[in-house]
Design an enzyme around this catalytic site. Structure first.
Site, PDB file in Angstrom:
ATOM      1  N   ARG A 238       0.849  -1.184   0.000  1.00 17.67           N
ATOM      2  CA  ARG A 238       0.000   0.000   0.000  1.00 17.67           C
ATOM      3  C   ARG A 238       0.888   1.239   0.000  1.00 17.67           C
ATOM      4  O   ARG A 238       1.884   1.302   0.731  1.00 17.67           O
ATOM      5  CB  ARG A 238      -0.927   0.039   1.228  1.00 17.67           C
ATOM      6  CG  ARG A 238      -2.042  -0.999   1.210  1.00 17.67           C
ATOM      7  CD  ARG A 238      -3.043  -0.733   0.108  1.00 17.67           C
ATOM      8  NE  ARG A 238      -4.146  -1.691   0.097  1.00 17.67           N
ATOM      9  CZ  ARG A 238      -4.153  -2.830  -0.570  1.00 17.67           C
ATOM     10  NH1 ARG A 238      -3.091  -3.177  -1.280  1.00 17.67           N
ATOM     11  NH2 ARG A 238      -5.204  -3.635  -0.525  1.00 17.67           N
ATOM     12  N   GLU A 267      -4.385   7.069  -6.305  1.00 25.54           N
ATOM     13  CA  GLU A 267      -4.552   6.141  -7.418  1.00 25.54           C
ATOM     14  C   GLU A 267      -5.881   6.403  -8.111  1.00 25.54           C
ATOM     15  O   GLU A 267      -6.899   6.529  -7.424  1.00 25.54           O
ATOM     16  CB  GLU A 267      -4.488   4.694  -6.927  1.00 25.54           C
ATOM     17  CG  GLU A 267      -3.144   4.329  -6.312  1.00 25.54           C
ATOM     18  CD  GLU A 267      -3.071   2.878  -5.845  1.00 25.54           C
ATOM     19  OE1 GLU A 267      -4.088   2.150  -5.969  1.00 25.54           O
ATOM     20  OE2 GLU A 267      -2.025   2.463  -5.342  1.00 25.54           O
ATOM     21  N   HIS A 286      -0.686  -0.509  -9.956  1.00 25.91           N
ATOM     22  CA  HIS A 286      -1.378  -1.346  -8.965  1.00 25.91           C
ATOM     23  C   HIS A 286      -2.003  -2.577  -9.620  1.00 25.91           C
ATOM     24  O   HIS A 286      -3.215  -2.806  -9.551  1.00 25.91           O
ATOM     25  CB  HIS A 286      -2.449  -0.544  -8.212  1.00 25.91           C
ATOM     26  CG  HIS A 286      -2.790  -1.163  -6.878  1.00 25.91           C
ATOM     27  ND1 HIS A 286      -3.289  -0.433  -5.825  1.00 25.91           N
ATOM     28  CD2 HIS A 286      -2.703  -2.443  -6.434  1.00 25.91           C
ATOM     29  CE1 HIS A 286      -3.503  -1.239  -4.786  1.00 25.91           C
ATOM     30  NE2 HIS A 286      -3.152  -2.459  -5.138  1.00 25.91           N
TER      31      HIS A 286
END
Length: 320
Positions: A238, A267, A286
């Site tokens: 994270r 994000e 991601h």
């Protein structure tokens, strides 16, 4: 006749229908809507989701704290991919009678992406590919992992897999986390050290912790300076585990060799973000969990959750 409205969130690749028969829910009176773009604000999310009875959330993309749940009067079932989601207030959901269910997930997807990013950074693969496609040839000199020291912050399921990869590549492996015991480290074939020792002694540090109040910002300027000018930071867990401002400064001023990152504070990452313009990074958007195998479990499990709830017998319930 429509009984329920269901929203599938953050289907960036628009493939949710490839992994579960969502259209068949029409037979149960469920109308399905798919959102393939992220919400730009909480206000936009609330406006879009207010009509829905069922929401399928992808990982921790969209936050569901208490005030958001209170602003979704129709919500009855909230499904998250995976069996943990720090972005959902489970207590608030329970208080409002909202059932929260999870799914299984791939144990291999995130660890494999972690190693891919590290190898890409070590051998300058993005730079070399861009050079080749531009009509040039070799552009730089990489480095080998064999004989180097890997520090793992968080020796859970993913961290232990990473330790196995590292040993296969001939690396020495150190580990640290707040609750790690020497026996657990020994059982995984790694050496438990202090946080300071891990950052000082490692050539590469990789993060595999869950994000919480206790772990947010666990890597800051002090740790990055200890890692040193030849050190590499890898983060596929994270973004907020790392003090982003300190990381950017470390890259700009050469405190560390570089960073391989799959996760970020914001994000999707804004186009003007400093990390995108650093020559000391290897980046991916991601995608640690984005594999066919993972999506079969995520979307397939979410579909099972919805069907079970419609049948009055919810499965994989996370809310109290």
């Amino acid at each position: 006749m429509t009984r329920f409205r269901l929203a599938i969130l953050d289907d960036y690749q628009q493939v949710s229908g490839d992994y579960a028969p969502w259209d068949s829910l029409l037979d149960d009176g469920v109308k399905v809507s798919v959102f393939s773009a992220p919400f730009v604000s909480e206000e936009q999310a609330l406006a879009a989701l207010e009509p829905f009875d069922i929401i399928v959330a992808m990982r921790e993309r969209t936050r569901f704290p208490q005030h958001v749940l209170e602003s979704l009067p129709n919500l009855k079932l909230l499904v998250t991919t995976g069996m943990a989601n720090a972005a959902i207030d489970l207590e608030a959901a329970s208080e409002r009678g909202i059932v929260v269910c999870g799914t299984s997930g791939s144990p291999a997807a995130a660890p494999e992406l972690t190693w891919a990013l590290l190898l890409a950074f070590a051998r300058n693969l993005v730079v070399e590919e861009n050079s080749l496609r531009a009509g040039d040839w070799q552009a730089g000199v990489g480095f080998e992992l064999e004989g180097k020291t890997l520090g793992i912050v968080g020796l859970g399921k993913i961290g232990k897999r990473i330790a196995g990869y590292a040993k296969a590549f001939g690396m020495d492996v150190l580990a640290w986390s707040q609750n790690l015991t020497a026996d657990d480290a020994k059982a995984a074939g790694v050496r438990k050290v202090s946080k300071e020792e891990l950052f000082r002694e490692s050539d590469v540090v990789t993060l595999h912790l869950r994000l919480s109040e206790r772990t947010e910002g666990i890597v800051g300027a002090r740790e990055l300076r200890l890692l040193g000018p030849e050190g590499v930071l890898v983060n596929t867990a994270r973004g907020p585990l790392v003090d982003e401002a300190a990381l950017i400064q470390a890259l700009e001023e050469g405190w560390i060799r570089g960073a391989a990152l799959d996760v970020f504070d914001d994000e999707p990452l804004p186009a003007s973000h400093a990390l995108l313009h650093s020559s000391r990074t290897a980046l991916s958007p991601h995608v640690g969990y984005v594999t066919h195998e993972s999506y079969r479990q995520f979307y397939g499990g979410a579909f099972e959750d919805v069907k079970a709830w419609l049948g009055g017998a919810p499965v994989r319930v996370l809310s109290a």
